[in-house]
Design a protein around this motif. Structure first.
Motif, PDB file in Angstrom:
ATOM      1  N   GLY A 125       0.835  -1.186   0.000  1.00 48.44           N
ATOM      2  CA  GLY A 125       0.000   0.000   0.000  1.00 48.44           C
ATOM      3  C   GLY A 125       0.874   1.242   0.000  1.00 48.44           C
ATOM      4  O   GLY A 125       2.060   1.190   0.322  1.00 48.44           O
ATOM      5  N   VAL A 126       0.292   2.373  -0.360  1.00 42.75           N
ATOM      6  CA  VAL A 126       1.024   3.634  -0.388  1.00 42.75           C
ATOM      7  C   VAL A 126       0.198   4.716   0.291  1.00 42.75           C
ATOM      8  O   VAL A 126      -1.039   4.725   0.213  1.00 42.75           O
ATOM      9  CB  VAL A 126       1.383   4.038  -1.838  1.00 42.75           C
ATOM     10  N   ALA A 127       0.889   5.629   0.980  1.00 43.41           N
ATOM     11  CA  ALA A 127       0.230   6.768   1.616  1.00 43.41           C
ATOM     12  C   ALA A 127       1.172   7.958   1.555  1.00 43.41           C
ATOM     13  O   ALA A 127       2.393   7.807   1.411  1.00 43.41           O
ATOM     14  CB  ALA A 127      -0.131   6.441   3.062  1.00 43.41           C
ATOM     15  N   THR A 128       0.612   9.167   1.667  1.00 41.75           N
ATOM     16  CA  THR A 128       1.412  10.388   1.600  1.00 41.75           C
ATOM     17  C   THR A 128       1.115  11.285   2.801  1.00 41.75           C
ATOM     18  O   THR A 128       0.049  11.207   3.414  1.00 41.75           O
ATOM     19  CB  THR A 128       1.141  11.170   0.303  1.00 41.75           C
ATOM     20  N   SER A 129       2.098  12.154   3.107  1.00 42.63           N
ATOM     21  CA  SER A 129       1.969  13.022   4.272  1.00 42.63           C
ATOM     22  C   SER A 129       2.888  14.227   4.108  1.00 42.63           C
ATOM     23  O   SER A 129       3.871  14.190   3.359  1.00 42.63           O
ATOM     24  CB  SER A 129       2.355  12.253   5.539  1.00 42.63           C
ATOM     25  N   LYS A 130       2.594  15.277   4.842  1.00 41.77           N
ATOM     26  CA  LYS A 130       3.471  16.438   4.892  1.00 41.77           C
ATOM     27  C   LYS A 130       4.239  16.520   6.213  1.00 41.77           C
ATOM     28  O   LYS A 130       5.214  17.275   6.323  1.00 41.77           O
ATOM     29  CB  LYS A 130       2.661  17.729   4.694  1.00 41.77           C
ATOM     30  N   ASP A 131       3.799  15.739   7.224  1.00 40.22           N
ATOM     31  CA  ASP A 131       4.436  15.844   8.539  1.00 40.22           C
ATOM     32  C   ASP A 131       4.794  14.502   9.164  1.00 40.22           C
ATOM     33  O   ASP A 131       5.257  14.450  10.306  1.00 40.22           O
ATOM     34  CB  ASP A 131       3.545  16.634   9.497  1.00 40.22           C
ATOM     35  N   LEU A 132       4.573  13.406   8.452  1.00 42.63           N
ATOM     36  CA  LEU A 132       4.865  12.037   8.913  1.00 42.63           C
ATOM     37  C   LEU A 132       3.938  11.564  10.030  1.00 42.63           C
ATOM     38  O   LEU A 132       4.106  10.464  10.531  1.00 42.63           O
ATOM     39  CB  LEU A 132       6.327  11.911   9.385  1.00 42.63           C
ATOM     40  N   LYS A 133       2.957  12.375  10.372  1.00 36.06           N
ATOM     41  CA  LYS A 133       2.021  11.972  11.427  1.00 36.06           C
ATOM     42  C   LYS A 133       0.587  11.881  10.927  1.00 36.06           C
ATOM     43  O   LYS A 133      -0.196  11.073  11.441  1.00 36.06           O
ATOM     44  CB  LYS A 133       2.102  12.950  12.605  1.00 36.06           C
ATOM     45  N   HIS A 134       0.237  12.704   9.967  1.00 36.80           N
ATOM     46  CA  HIS A 134      -1.112  12.681   9.395  1.00 36.80           C
ATOM     47  C   HIS A 134      -0.999  12.197   7.950  1.00 36.80           C
ATOM     48  O   HIS A 134      -0.341  12.829   7.130  1.00 36.80           O
ATOM     49  CB  HIS A 134      -1.739  14.070   9.473  1.00 36.80           C
ATOM     50  N   TRP A 135      -1.647  11.084   7.685  1.00 37.25           N
ATOM     51  CA  TRP A 135      -1.430  10.388   6.417  1.00 37.25           C
ATOM     52  C   TRP A 135      -2.707  10.271   5.594  1.00 37.25           C
ATOM     53  O   TRP A 135      -3.803  10.135   6.144  1.00 37.25           O
ATOM     54  CB  TRP A 135      -0.887   8.981   6.682  1.00 37.25           C
ATOM     55  N   THR A 136      -2.537  10.292   4.269  1.00 38.14           N
ATOM     56  CA  THR A 136      -3.620   9.992   3.345  1.00 38.14           C
ATOM     57  C   THR A 136      -3.306   8.663   2.674  1.00 38.14           C
ATOM     58  O   THR A 136      -2.303   8.529   1.970  1.00 38.14           O
ATOM     59  CB  THR A 136      -3.749  11.083   2.260  1.00 38.14           C
ATOM     60  N   LYS A 137      -4.150   7.682   2.909  1.00 36.76           N
ATOM     61  CA  LYS A 137      -3.953   6.365   2.305  1.00 36.76           C
ATOM     62  C   LYS A 137      -4.495   6.366   0.874  1.00 36.76           C
ATOM     63  O   LYS A 137      -5.584   6.873   0.621  1.00 36.76           O
ATOM     64  CB  LYS A 137      -4.667   5.288   3.118  1.00 36.76           C
TER      65      LYS A 137
END
Length: 381
Positions: free
Chosen positions: A166-178
């Motif tokens: 799976g892949v997810a993205t984030s700007k702060d490493l704590k709040h993620w979009t899967k």
């Protein structure tokens, strides 16, 4: 005369031992990274903590989420600090893969001493990915960052039926979009339901910063557990595996009989483009019995490196015949995986040194450091 004879025998013995030691010293080629040195009196840097609790959104109850094991970390640089996302298992089951895994967060200003969050930052929830991630969880992350500061994590979605990347993205490493399974759309979903895990995206050091890079306009990754495969993407979310003319997956690297990687060649932290070629760090599993390397424990995991053509990431050139890092310390050989494991997944370029973070016996997290200005010897064999 007797004293002279004793002296000569002692000298000969000393020379034999010295020559043997030199012969057994592991040497790295000029394209490889290392050696990596374990800092004294530091490891393991992360161990299980039975006091950490959070309310699981699926169970709707309090869970001691990192009470059993903490291992297999990813790592990234953010705001001048090193952040580690590590896999943590609770006590909901018995045996590897039968508990629920979530990702914990720890940060450090020196790469050695870490402050941990008391709650996980990435985990199964009542979201679009629940069918892929529950009840096994989110496992074995690898993280990289783009030039614009977007972090991308590749991880194993484990529903105890089929492991998927799976892949997810984030700007702060704590709040993620899967974003879901990376092969969901490729070839009409042909590879969605085959087991796949362990993604190593291609990166490059630009002005002292390790970032995701492209070759010929495409993002590249290496992936795989048994063999090493490759895939490309235009957007970091949807990936297309490299295939042969008959539609089968193209194997780039495979296990070798008689070597430390005789059973598995599993991709590690993000690959790195260099002037000498692309260096892929991977985890080799040594097959027990006659087909493995008898110098290393059967079923142990050791760390290797492979070199690919810098203009053609699908073209392997060479690889190490012996590991540069292997289970040596007590904490690397005692845990829920008793055969010994140094499982590399996270690496960060920090203060002109490379900090390598790895799982120890599927139970703890440790660090080893490569200083290009003063390289240590790789682990002996």
């Amino acid at each position: 005369m007797e004293n002279v004879t004793v002296f000569i025998k002692t000298l000969i013995l000393f020379l034999i031992v010295s020559i043997s030691a030199v012969a057994q010293q592991n040497r790295l080629p000029d394209w490889a990274f290392g050696g990596f040195k374990r800092p004294a009196n530091i490891n393991p840097i992360i161990s299980p903590d039975s006091t950490s609790q959070f309310v699981d959104p699926v169970l709707n109850q309090t869970v001691r989420w990192e009470s059993n094991d903490t291992f297999n970390p990813a790592a990234a640089l953010i705001n001048g600090k090193i952040a580690v996302l590590y896999r943590a298992e609770d006590k909901s089951g018995v045996g590897i893969g039968f508990r629920t895994s979530r990702l914990g967060y720890a940060s450090s200003s020196d790469g050695l001493h870490f402050k941990r969050n008391h709650t996980p930052v990435f985990y199964p929830a009542n979201d679009s990915q629940k069918k892929y991630e529950w009840p096994g969880g989110c496992e074995d992350p690898r993280i990289a960052v783009t030039t614009n500061g977007t972090y991308v994590v590749f991880y194993t979605q484990w529903n105890r039926e089929v492991p998927r990347l799976g892949v997810a993205t984030s700007k702060d490493l704590k709040h993620w979009t899967k974003h879901g399974p990376i092969f969901e759309d490729a070839y009409n979903g042909k590879f969605l339901n085959i087991p796949h895990k362990s993604a190593s995206i291609l990166t490059k050091v630009v002005k002292g910063r390790q970032v995701v890079t492209k070759i010929n306009g495409k993002y590249w990754m290496y992936w795989g557990e048994l063999h090493v495969y490759a895939a490309t993407s235009d957007n970091l979310v949807n990936w297309k595996p490299l295939i042969n003319a008959d539609g089968s997956l193209k194997e780039l690297i495979s296990p070798r009989k008689g070597y430390f990687d005789s059973e598995l060649t599993e991709c590690g932290p993000p690959a790195i483009w260099t002037n000498k070629g692309i260096v892929l760090f991977y985890n080799g599993k040594n097959k027990a019995g006659e087909e493995g390397d008898k110098r290393f424990n059967g079923n142990s995991y050791c760390a290797g490196q492979a070199l690919f053509d810098k203009n053609d990431p699908s073209k392997p050139i060479t690889r190490l015949d012996v590991p540069f890092l292997r289970p040596m310390e007590a904490f690397e050989k005692s845990g829920q995986y008793i055969n010994g494991t140094v499982f590399i997944e996270g690496m960060v370029f920090f203060h002109k040194k490379w900090f390598l973070y790895y799982g120890c016996a599927d139970s703890r997290v440790a660090v080893a450091i490569y200083d290009p200005a003063h390289p240590a010897f790789p682990d002996p064999f």
